[in-house]
Design an enzyme around this catalytic site. Structure first.
Site, short mmCIF file in Angstrom:
data_model
loop_
_atom_site.label_atom_id
_atom_site.label_comp_id
_atom_site.label_asym_id
_atom_site.label_seq_id
_atom_site.Cartn_x
_atom_site.Cartn_y
_atom_site.Cartn_z
N CYS A 68 1.00 -1.16 0.17
CA CYS A 68 0.00 -0.06 -0.04
C CYS A 68 1.02 1.07 0.23
O CYS A 68 1.62 1.16 0.73
CB CYS A 68 -1.05 -0.07 1.29
SG CYS A 68 -2.26 1.44 1.20
N ALA A 116 -7.91 -5.35 -10.37
CA ALA A 116 -8.72 -4.66 -9.76
C ALA A 116 -9.19 -3.39 -10.43
O ALA A 116 -10.59 -3.53 -10.93
CB ALA A 116 -7.51 -3.87 -9.07
#
Length: 661
Positions: A383, A528
């Site tokens: 992340c 995604a």
């Protein structure tokens, strides 16, 4: 043939030079649209927004802590750009609320413990007088939750109350128990932590026995290493600075405790430093050629994942959960591991942490409380969000692979039979890839069941295309390291199962999916943003062809999402506001789909933007609108007209040129 089949391929029937030219003649960053669909007098549409994050869409619980600018920030003229970092999409609740003990009507033995001091209404008719009018919408004429479960958990608070209530007698309607049981079996949520166990976490009464033990072993090994590095081992004949007889009893007691603790560390080190203390028997994790949906924060909620499962996804992941709030029993964080029964098997929970104790305790809490509905626990080591990076979690673990390995080994020890996986980026800085070196250590020093690699660095975020050439190199290296590991350890332990290797980044069509899998060392591809913009991407993968969904077919997808949202968040006033909010979050990606039937070049890449265009019908034009007000109006079809209390601000300022009312 169906409407979808009639609109397949768009010229792919003749795979000749003309089609080849369509694929190669591109203008960088531009999605070419046929002239008859371009709105005349306009340039390329800058309202579509900047670069959206992939799985790391900024989580709402972090947004308030990562604000840029302030009183001294200079305001720029012209079009707004960047993110609305200070947005607040919390929804208002009813002013006059019904007491929870009366939601399903008066029940014997269920009385409000606060009595007259309760601040909520205890008269159902009085509550109904203050309650907002019932919902009127085009797509749902009766309560969809009642149809799903045979009763409505929202009871008298439901916005469709008259569809399952005798309004004269004020008696709620329920289907017979046998029918309700069948409906529940086909449509229920799993991974609910009990109130008692959550309270144990809040009160710090939860027994983290496995975590405490494995963390003690890790600390002992680290302390021995530090002593060796510092030359701190004291020789038996070393002189003492002060005679014990002149020391205070408290000091002597403290020194004895320290010496006993240090001796225990040495004993643990001697016992476990040459063993694989974290090795555990695990369930087999098979991701080979599975259609995988990436962990997606905010938009990757349960209703969206349920929609994707209905459209062909094999594996889904929870939104990223923070380890510390999980350990503390925070309600909002424990809502994230919840899953729909259709997601099993193949549902993973992703956590973010910065230290081994956080990883171990979060994994143990998950395994002990919701382990039956979890196929894997994934450690987020990719992340790029600044706040997480500064705290040492997310992609910060790439800069500290030793800590990442300690986290993974601790998780592996405490998770029982649930396999542990990890998600990485290629590195933290551009032109400094480090994934190959990290993966070597992961293969040699851990028992991870799967490695997912996003083909970008943290610094790149989403400004450049994913480097799939490097992803392939890492996959090849992982297989070589597996052979090397087995050669070295074949005498000391049994051979391990193959580590699943998954690539991630910029996959938004079936051709890319199969192209990446030409490398046999890559087990699967994780999708995604491609699945947010085009939710039927896994149907295309299965069919091995492009599917041009009509506007009516796409509206039906949104209707299914709306139904799943009401099943999850409820049909009371607050639940409907939540449904509408996340519907608009979904539309912030879904509107970016450029219909294949109006394109001159295909497929449209993720970093390409079209000129202002009109669709083949009015609904298609509406579905492609970049105006947040149009998203709210579209939600009216499913949730009734939005009230003045409804609040929604999109993530990107480029969509905020008008304000929702």
């Amino acid at each position: 043939m169906s409407e979808t089949e009639l609109r397949l391929k768009h010229g792919l029937e003749g795979e000749g030079e003309e089609v080849s030219a369509k694929r190669t003649n591109r203008t960088k960053g531009v999605a070419h649209v046929k002239a008859e669909f371009v709105v005349s007098g306009t340039g390329y549409n800058a309202n579509v927004g900047g670069v959206e994050d992939d799985e790391e869409v900024a989580p709402s619980r972090l947004e308030g802590e990562q604000r840029n600018g302030g009183a001294g920030t200079r305001k720029k003229k012209g079009k707004q750009k960047g993110q609305n970092k200070n947005r607040d999409n919390r929804q208002a609740k009813e002013e006059k609320q019904l007491c929870a003990t009366l939601i399903q009507g008066p029940q014997e033995g269920k009385e409000c413990v606060y009595g007259e001091k309760c601040r909520f209404i205890h008269d159902i008719r009085e509550y109904l007088e203050h309650k907002a009018p019932e919902m009127e919408c085009e797509q749902f004429s009766s309560c969809p939750v009642f149809e799903s479960l045979g009763f409505c958990p929202m009871g008298f608070k439901c916005k469709y109350l008259s569809s399952h209530c005798d309004m004269e007698k004020l008696v709620l309607v329920k289907l017979p128990e046998e029918q309700r049981t069948k409906l529940w079996d086909a449509n229920h949520e799993v991974n609910h932590i009990s109130g008692a166990r959550k309270l144990d976490l809040i009160k710090r009464r939860f027994p983290f026995e496995k975590s405490d033990f494995v963390l003690e072993i890790i600390d002992a090994i680290q302390q021995e290493f530090r002593d060796d590095m510092n030359g701190a081992t004291e020789s038996p004949g070393a002189e003492k600075d002060e005679d014990d007889s002149v020391k205070a009893p408290q000091v002597q007691q403290r020194e004895k405790e320290v010496a006993a603790a240090r001796q225990r560390q040495k004993d643990l080190y001697l016992k476990y430093h040459d063993t694989r203390f974290f090795a555990q028997e695990k369930k087999v994790l098979d991701l080979h050629h599975k259609k995988i949906l990436s962990p997606l924060t905010t938009v990757g909620n349960l209703p969206y994942r349920r929609l994707m499962r209905s459209m062909g996804a094999d594996v889904t992941y929870s939104e990223m959960a923070l380890a510390v709030p999980l350990i503390q029993g925070t309600n909002s964080e424990w809502a994230l591991p919840k899953a729909h029964c259709s997601e099993l098997p193949g549902f993973g929970v992703q956590i973010a942490c910065s230290k081994p104790w956080q990883a171990a305790k979060a994994a143990e809490a998950l395994a002990a409380n919701v382990g039956g509905g979890v196929s894997e626990i994934n450690l987020n080591s990719g992340c790029p969000i600044d706040l997480l990076y500064r705290q040492g979690s997310g992609s910060a673990l790439l800069d500290n692979p030793a800590r990442m390995i300690r986290c993974l080994n601790a998780m592996n020890y405490v998770s029982g039979d649930i396999p542990i996986s990890v998600k990485l980026r290629t590195g933290t800085k551009d032109n400094h890839p480090m994934a190959i070196g990290i993966c070597k250590r992961l293969v040699m020093e851990t028992d991870v069941a799967a490695i997912t690699l996003h083909g970008r660095t943290r610094q790149q975020r989403y400004t450049k295309s994913a480097d799939w050439e490097y992803v392939g190199k890492v996959a090849n290296a992982v297989r070589e390291y597996e052979v090397e590991r087995e050669e070295k350890l074949k005498e000391s332990r049994e051979g391990k199962t193959r580590i699943q290797f998954v690539g991630n980044g910029d996959c938004n069509n079936w051709e890319d999916w199969y192209k990446h899998l030409e490398n046999e060392n890559i087990d699967s591809v994780m999708v995604a943003r491609g699945a947010l913009i085009k939710p039927w991407i896994f149907e295309e993968v299965e069919a091995k062809q492009y599917l041009d969904k009509s506007s009516s077919e796409r509206l039906e997808m949104l209707k299914n999402y709306a139904k799943f949202a009401m099943d999850h968040w409820g049909t009371d006033e607050y639940g409907i506001a939540q449904c509408r909010r996340f519907f608009c979050e979904f539309m912030s990606f879904f509107h970016r789909y450029v219909p294949m039937g109006i394109c001159e070049r295909y497929p449209v890449l993720l970093n390409e933007r079209p000129p202002n265009w009109r669709g083949r019908d009015d609904l298609e034009t509406w579905l492609g609108s970049t105006d947040v007000n149009d998203w709210v109006k579209l939600s009216d079809l499913f949730f009734g007209k939005a009230t003045d209390k409804f609040v929604f601000q999109p993530k990107h300022k480029s969509n905020s040129h008008t304000v929702a009312t």
